[in-house]
Scaffold this active site. Sequence first.
Site, PDB file in Angstrom:
ATOM      1  N   TRP A   1      34.270  40.309  55.690  1.00  0.00           N
ATOM      2  CA  TRP A   1      35.119  39.117  55.566  1.00  0.00           C
ATOM      3  C   TRP A   1      35.838  38.825  56.871  1.00  0.00           C
ATOM      4  O   TRP A   1      36.125  37.658  57.185  1.00  0.00           O
ATOM      5  CB  TRP A   1      36.125  39.295  54.436  1.00  0.00           C
TER       6      TRP A   1
ATOM      7  N   ASN B   1      33.699  40.160  49.739  1.00  0.00           N
ATOM      8  CA  ASN B   1      34.066  39.953  51.137  1.00  0.00           C
ATOM      9  C   ASN B   1      32.891  39.546  52.012  1.00  0.00           C
ATOM     10  O   ASN B   1      33.036  38.728  52.924  1.00  0.00           O
ATOM     11  CB  ASN B   1      34.721  41.213  51.686  1.00  0.00           C
TER      12      ASN B   1
ATOM     13  N   GLN C   1      35.386  39.541  39.839  1.00  0.00           N
ATOM     14  CA  GLN C   1      35.986  40.852  40.093  1.00  0.00           C
ATOM     15  C   GLN C   1      35.892  41.163  41.582  1.00  0.00           C
ATOM     16  O   GLN C   1      34.849  40.976  42.194  1.00  0.00           O
ATOM     17  CB  GLN C   1      35.239  41.919  39.286  1.00  0.00           C
ATOM     18  N   HIS C   2      36.982  41.660  42.149  1.00  0.00           N
ATOM     19  CA  HIS C   2      37.058  41.809  43.606  1.00  0.00           C
ATOM     20  C   HIS C   2      36.327  43.083  44.068  1.00  0.00           C
ATOM     21  O   HIS C   2      36.920  44.032  44.585  1.00  0.00           O
ATOM     22  CB  HIS C   2      38.515  41.826  44.069  1.00  0.00           C
TER      23      HIS C   2
ATOM     24  N   GLU D   1      34.879  49.272  43.343  1.00  0.00           N
ATOM     25  CA  GLU D   1      34.478  48.334  42.307  1.00  0.00           C
ATOM     26  C   GLU D   1      35.647  47.447  41.896  1.00  0.00           C
ATOM     27  O   GLU D   1      35.467  46.302  41.495  1.00  0.00           O
ATOM     28  CB  GLU D   1      33.962  49.118  41.094  1.00  0.00           C
TER      29      GLU D   1
ATOM     30  N   ASP E   1      42.753  37.160  47.669  1.00  0.00           N
ATOM     31  CA  ASP E   1      41.768  36.962  48.739  1.00  0.00           C
ATOM     32  C   ASP E   1      40.495  36.265  48.253  1.00  0.00           C
ATOM     33  O   ASP E   1      39.807  35.580  49.029  1.00  0.00           O
ATOM     34  CB  ASP E   1      41.318  38.297  49.340  1.00  0.00           C
TER      35      ASP E   1
ATOM     36  N   ARG F   1      49.578  38.222  54.039  1.00  0.00           N
ATOM     37  CA  ARG F   1      48.280  37.621  54.360  1.00  0.00           C
ATOM     38  C   ARG F   1      47.561  37.151  53.092  1.00  0.00           C
ATOM     39  O   ARG F   1      46.850  36.149  53.113  1.00  0.00           O
ATOM     40  CB  ARG F   1      47.404  38.578  55.164  1.00  0.00           C
TER      41      ARG F   1
ATOM     42  N   TRP G   1      46.055  33.159  52.460  1.00  0.00           N
ATOM     43  CA  TRP G   1      44.731  32.668  52.052  1.00  0.00           C
ATOM     44  C   TRP G   1      44.874  31.513  51.073  1.00  0.00           C
ATOM     45  O   TRP G   1      44.059  30.580  51.065  1.00  0.00           O
ATOM     46  CB  TRP G   1      43.912  33.786  51.409  1.00  0.00           C
TER      47      TRP G   1
END
Length: 369
Positions: A54, A96, A139-140, A146, A154, A217, A221
């Site tokens: 990312w 990302n 899901q990030h 996971e 983000d 940060r 975003w």
Amino acid sequence: MSGSNIHAQKVSVIRAIKKLVDCLVNIKDETGQFLLTLEDGRVIDTKGWNDWEWTHGIGLYGLVKFHEITSDPEPLRIALAWFKDRFEAGTTKNVNTMSPLLTAAYLHEAHHADYLVHLDSWAEWVMYDMPRTEEGGLQHITYVAENYQQLWDDTLMMSVLPLAKIGLVLGRPEYVEEAKRQFLLHIKYLADLETGLWYHAWTFDGRHHFSRARWGRGNCWITVAIPDFIELLALPPTDGLRLFLIDTLRAQIDALVRYQDQSSGLWHTLMDDPNSYLEASATAGFACGIMKAIRLRLIPKEERYVQCATKAIQAVMANISESGELKQVSFGTPVFDDLEDYRQIPLTSMPYGQSLALLALTEQLRTLI
């Protein structure tokens, strides 16, 4: 302001942007401290320019935006060369690594390259194969975790904006509608009703906000993504989603005005914690988003907003070194259960710091043209 002053300021901004770009593509991790070693033995260089994360996606986005308004061929050349090398090598798909596909969609749309197969592959993965939380949230998932059932702020910048842009470029309205839903879902669980700021993350597994961090940060975003999303979709003035997004953005920007450090123009890495350090990459994102929100008339051109953005852009300029490095930038930051961990994240030059400064100065350049 006289014409000669505007010209001098424009020259100064372009000079600073070119220094930022030069530093962006030449940053190196001399010590190995910021390398990411995966279980399968791969080593991801999140700091240098020649990898796929990312951090590089945001850098590419800054390059293409600068090229769009100046027609300078150099940022375009850099971006195309990056994609040529990276697409040949390939990478693992996650939240990302989706980030560079936003720029790829812009380049494909402008016929600078043919990325159809890549845009299709990545967007289809997000739509149908990417892990989901309850209620269908993205899901990030990252290289190293996971992040089961977790929504992060983000994600809107890294995966949802690219999905929307690809949907528009490839004529696939289902992607755009899914992007709309993701914005609404993330607002539902991450926007803090008390302050107007955003929490870093939410988990359905236990249903909580971890340490309830209002991280700098992560918030930036949102300030960047919402105006970009409204502009991207060309939502009409009376559109219900547009009005909802504007209200959400203005609540956050009102909070930014309150929490900005008045002496430096920066914001703290924990935005409501004056004991956490001041951080420049978030400040650059806030400057970009506020200026763009004013330009697009998403918020009124009131003195408090103009002054806030002006102080922020001055703070960004003050933190650009002679070599073009944006100083006072925090390293990549996971979600923590303890606020103290946010205060301990090291400061180092990073591609996203360079690019957030690049985006901010490019937005400033729009007001000078």
